[in-house]
Design an enzyme around this catalytic site. Structure first.
Site, PDB file in Angstrom:
ATOM      1  N   HIS A  94       0.874  -1.261  -0.063  1.00 18.72           N
ATOM      2  CA  HIS A  94      -0.138  -0.041  -0.048  1.00 18.72           C
ATOM      3  C   HIS A  94       1.012   1.342  -0.007  1.00 18.72           C
ATOM      4  O   HIS A  94       2.169   1.288   0.340  1.00 18.72           O
ATOM      5  CB  HIS A  94      -0.866  -0.058   1.430  1.00 18.72           C
ATOM      6  CG  HIS A  94      -0.412  -0.001   2.510  1.00 18.72           C
ATOM      7  ND1 HIS A  94       0.145   1.152   3.061  1.00 18.72           N
ATOM      8  CD2 HIS A  94      -0.178  -0.892   3.341  1.00 18.72           C
ATOM      9  CE1 HIS A  94       0.733   0.943   4.309  1.00 18.72           C
ATOM     10  NE2 HIS A  94       0.435  -0.479   4.619  1.00 18.72           N
ATOM     11  N   CYS A 133       4.252  -4.809   6.494  1.00 22.55           N
ATOM     12  CA  CYS A 133       3.455  -4.303   5.060  1.00 22.55           C
ATOM     13  C   CYS A 133       4.391  -3.866   4.281  1.00 22.55           C
ATOM     14  O   CYS A 133       5.722  -3.451   4.724  1.00 22.55           O
ATOM     15  CB  CYS A 133       2.375  -3.247   5.351  1.00 22.55           C
ATOM     16  SG  CYS A 133       0.875  -4.181   5.765  1.00 22.55           S
TER      17      CYS A 133
END
Length: 197
Positions: free
Chosen positions: A159, A172
């Site tokens: 992301h 992440c």
């Protein structure tokens, strides 16, 4: 008149020397060398983020290189783009292996990490983990923004986020906003993602 002509020649000679010097120290490739219609934000200053619109066809495949802190986007066997990334820190390392994009969401918010804000929207406690930090009275939890969210393994996703070129996340894979947008738009559901050391 001769004095004016001599002065003008010196200026012209100086200008041409400056242009020649600039040409010799200019980098070979910058992010701007590979323009993308949606690339409106500046890339990393070292020119390490780029995207080629002229690469077509072939299945999308993203390779995440943890040691280089780079993401490589392939279409078939052709390299279409490279982006700097920030992955998981010690204790929250990004897992290695072969995965697939299993979920996509344009504007996603974390349900674990974010801020406690009051009713007026002011942040009262920042960078919280809801499992660790108690919510102050009169506040609500607002999850961290994770635009161009692509889940690849459990809670681990790719992301948009802060990227420094070194590990900084809770696991992440963060990309600069404009590169996260490009990767998101070019990676359909089921895209193979390989994470390697």
């Amino acid at each position: 008149m001769q004095r004016c002509s001599s002065w003008l020649n010196k200026i012209l000679l100086g200008s041409s020397l400056l242009f020649a010097a600039a040409a010799t120290i200019a980098p070979v490739a910058q992010a701007g060398d590979y323009p993308h219609p949606y690339q409106q934000h500046r890339s990393m200053t070292d020119g390490s983020a780029w995207w080629r619109r002229d690469v077509y066809g072939g299945a999308a495949h993203i390779i995440i290189d943890l040691s280089e802190q780079r993401a490589y986007f392939y279409k078939g066997d052709q390299l279409a783009g490279i982006s700097p990334i920030s992955t998981g820190v010690a204790g929250n390392r990004t897992p290695t292996g072969s995965f697939r994009v299993s979920e996509k969401e344009l504007f996603h918010r974390s349900n674990l990490y974010g801020h406690y804000v009051d009713r007026a929207g002011f942040v009262r406690k920042s960078s919280v983990d809801v499992r660790v930090h108690k919510r102050p009275a009169g506040t609500v939890f607002r999850g961290a923004s994770m635009d161009f969210f692509m889940r690849i393994n459990g809670a681990v996703s790719m992301h948009a986020g802060k990227v420094t070129g070194r590990p900084e996340s809770h696991g992440c894979i963060r990309l600069p906003w404009h590169m996260a947008k490009i990767f998101y738009e070019n990676a359909p559901m089921g895209t193979k993602v390989t994470v390697r050391h």
